[in-house]
Design an enzyme around this catalytic site. Sequence first.
Site, PDB file in Angstrom:
ATOM      1  N   ASP A  72       0.867  -1.177   0.000  1.00  9.23           N
ATOM      2  CA  ASP A  72       0.000   0.000   0.000  1.00  9.23           C
ATOM      3  C   ASP A  72       0.914   1.241   0.000  1.00  9.23           C
ATOM      4  O   ASP A  72       2.133   1.153   0.141  1.00  9.23           O
ATOM      5  CB  ASP A  72      -0.980  -0.013   1.187  1.00  9.23           C
ATOM      6  CG  ASP A  72      -2.205   0.869   0.905  1.00  9.23           C
ATOM      7  OD1 ASP A  72      -2.158   1.673  -0.050  1.00  9.23           O
ATOM      8  OD2 ASP A  72      -3.199   0.779   1.645  1.00  9.23           O
TER       9      ASP A  72
HETATM   10  C1  BGC Z   1      -5.101   3.234   0.131  1.00 11.80           C
HETATM   11  C2  BGC Z   1      -5.295   2.200  -0.933  1.00 11.80           C
HETATM   12  C3  BGC Z   1      -5.217   2.826  -2.308  1.00 11.80           C
HETATM   13  C4  BGC Z   1      -3.883   3.544  -2.436  1.00 11.80           C
HETATM   14  C5  BGC Z   1      -3.659   4.171  -3.800  1.00 11.80           C
HETATM   15  C6  BGC Z   1      -3.865   4.101  -0.123  1.00 11.80           C
HETATM   16  O1  BGC Z   1      -3.807   5.193   0.721  1.00 11.80           O
HETATM   17  O2  BGC Z   1      -5.019   2.612   1.391  1.00 11.80           O
HETATM   18  O3  BGC Z   1      -6.521   1.539  -0.752  1.00 11.80           O
HETATM   19  O4  BGC Z   1      -5.394   1.862  -3.294  1.00 11.80           O
HETATM   20  O5  BGC Z   1      -3.802   4.552  -1.460  1.00 11.80           O
HETATM   21  O6  BGC Z   1      -4.458   5.272  -4.002  1.00 11.80           O
END
Ligand code: BGC
Length: 708
Positions: A265
């Site tokens: 993530d």
């Molecule tokens: C979130 C994810 C997301 C990623 C990209 C993160 O902050 O937890 O779910 O896919 O950002 O935007």
Amino acid sequence: MEKNQLKSLLTDMSLSEKAGQLLQIHGRWFLEGGYEPSTGPALEFEITEEQAYSAGSVLNETGAANLKKLQDKIMSRQPHRIPALFMADVIHGYKTAFPVPIALGCGFDPGLIERISAAAAKEASAAGLHVTFAPMADLVRDPRWGRCMESTGEDPWLNARYAESAVNGFQGADLKEKGKIAACVKHFAAYGAAEAGRDYNSAEVSERTLFEDYLASYRAAVKAGAALAMTAFNAIGRIPCTANERLMRGILRGDMGFDGVLISDYNAIEETITHGVSVDKREAALKAIKAGCDIDMMSDCYIHNLERLVTDGIIPESLVDEAVMRVLELKNKLGLFENPYKGASAEDEHEFILCEEHKRLSREAAAECITLLKNGGMLPLPIKGKKIAVIGPLADSKEILGTWAIFADRGRVVTLRQALEELYPEAEISFAVSGGLDEAAGAAADADAVIILLGEDESFTGESRSRADISLPEGQKELFDAVYRANKKIITVLLGGRPLAIPETAEKSEAVIMAWLPGTYGMYSLADIIFGKINPSGKLSMSFPYCSGQLPMSYNALNTGRPKPKGDGFNLYFSNYLDVPNEPLYPFGHGLSYTEFEYSDIRLSSGVLTAGKPLTASVTVRNAGKTAGKESVLLYIRDLKASVARPIRELRGVKKVFIPAGGEAEVSFEITEETLRFYDINMEYKSEPGEFTVWIGDKDMNFSLRDD
Ligand code: BGC
């Protein structure tokens, strides 16, 4: 490309090129003016221009013309002209937003989820995207967590159906096909178990609960062929997921057989330092690559350290090769080596984005999901002959999509006011949407029926939007009371991405509708429900508690050694509260209709089930009212005695049927030995012979499982 061509490409790549393939940076980095982090702690992203152009994938940049240009630019700077992957969050729609996933759960219709995901993929692919960071398959039993909006709620079985249907819809049978994009199941694992519902917080789950409840939906997505998976921000058992080798290599890749790309993530690799398990970015990179994480999203841990970790002899180059190969294979599966733009097409953007078909689907989805929680008889309203006051700022707000509808066209959002004015011009409706108490009371006093919109606009839910108290947002109780003093004929419509604790408001309202965050055109369906053109059929996929103090909660709990005896009131030395009931205000599966469905007794094909001989449980459902309607027929099971305690009931089947007024439907479910499996005392996934109860609707019956 053939597998051997991919292999020779890999052999020909330098170590720094390989490290580049494992870097994902935000699309904004390539814009003039440079990069600014959008979420998370401020990042010191120290990469050179050369390193940026070596990136194997780009995050959250979109648009056919834009991405074609960016692809050309990136490829021209790569020694092997390797195309980049364009990834983004297309969670419940691209420009056309559909209802949030927690609402979709209430539709109890996996086929609908597949169609929505396919529509989202069609729009996103035309805009040049290759991968979506969806489905989010995190089980959640605590609505204080703002991201429950992105999940289908508290039930592992339903979440699994959601996850697999979404994967099927996004990906189709072949990723090379036009309009298909790769799915990334997230967040592995148990991100939804954040303690106290506080986002990013650690999860404390027993191994059995993790395997049985939390992993079920990720497992289903993997089985459906999800091309990617994403690590979770949180720690489980005090080990941050992104650095957890047992979780990633052992469980995800080993037990579940996941062979796709694992991406961290956002900045999660670097955050293993703040978790306190890595001393610096070098160790963070080392732990993540060893744990099996292929792509580093938005940290510079890999790009600065992988090469040196190999040349210093700390890790073998084969570890990096393995990760790079998975990235190259994904690009190959998408057909990017032959066509680096994939579906990107300005004509297709024009044809598919916000097209009539998606508009209809957005309305249909909202119609299936909106849930009638209470109806003292006021609903549906007659179109003529009553003066109706529609009250509250949410009645004319466009902030009703959800914070993860990041590309949705907010200009197109139809508010309830617009929907009512457009669809029901003949109705006598006045609007009081300023939020002012006098204006609201005045409008209410003058009306025969009041519709008040309360709850949360989209800014209350999503990442980082946890609430300790999930009652109505500030000022809304006062608004409700002002209206209530003026007129008691109140229909409360709730909006939001989480269940809310509203016992008093519900008590004082004649009717309550949960409209969730219904998507771009969802308010048309709410208007149709209010006037009875659509008969509501949503059922809750997440319980509505009386108060935050009951959380976490879910219907499929264990019995305990001292379950509360039936009946109201407190029982000393039993498992209950002095001040509130154990039960939720509205339980999982609750949802009313404008008609009455009557269930026959259950018919079992046999009272005994064996591995070789499944049984069939059937009921006849009769529409005893005067209105046609849809009913989600739910099947639950309880294992009455086993080597470990089993939930008091668990969902194991759903069939949604349309039944005309006065009509009947035969609904049958097959119950197999597999339906009855669980993690036994030795953590083996198997069934145990014995007695079981099956429920369909309000009817139940027992049967036994025997050895063959
Ligand atoms: C979130 C994810 C997301 C990623 C990209 C993160 O902050 O937890 O779910 O896919 O950002 O935007």
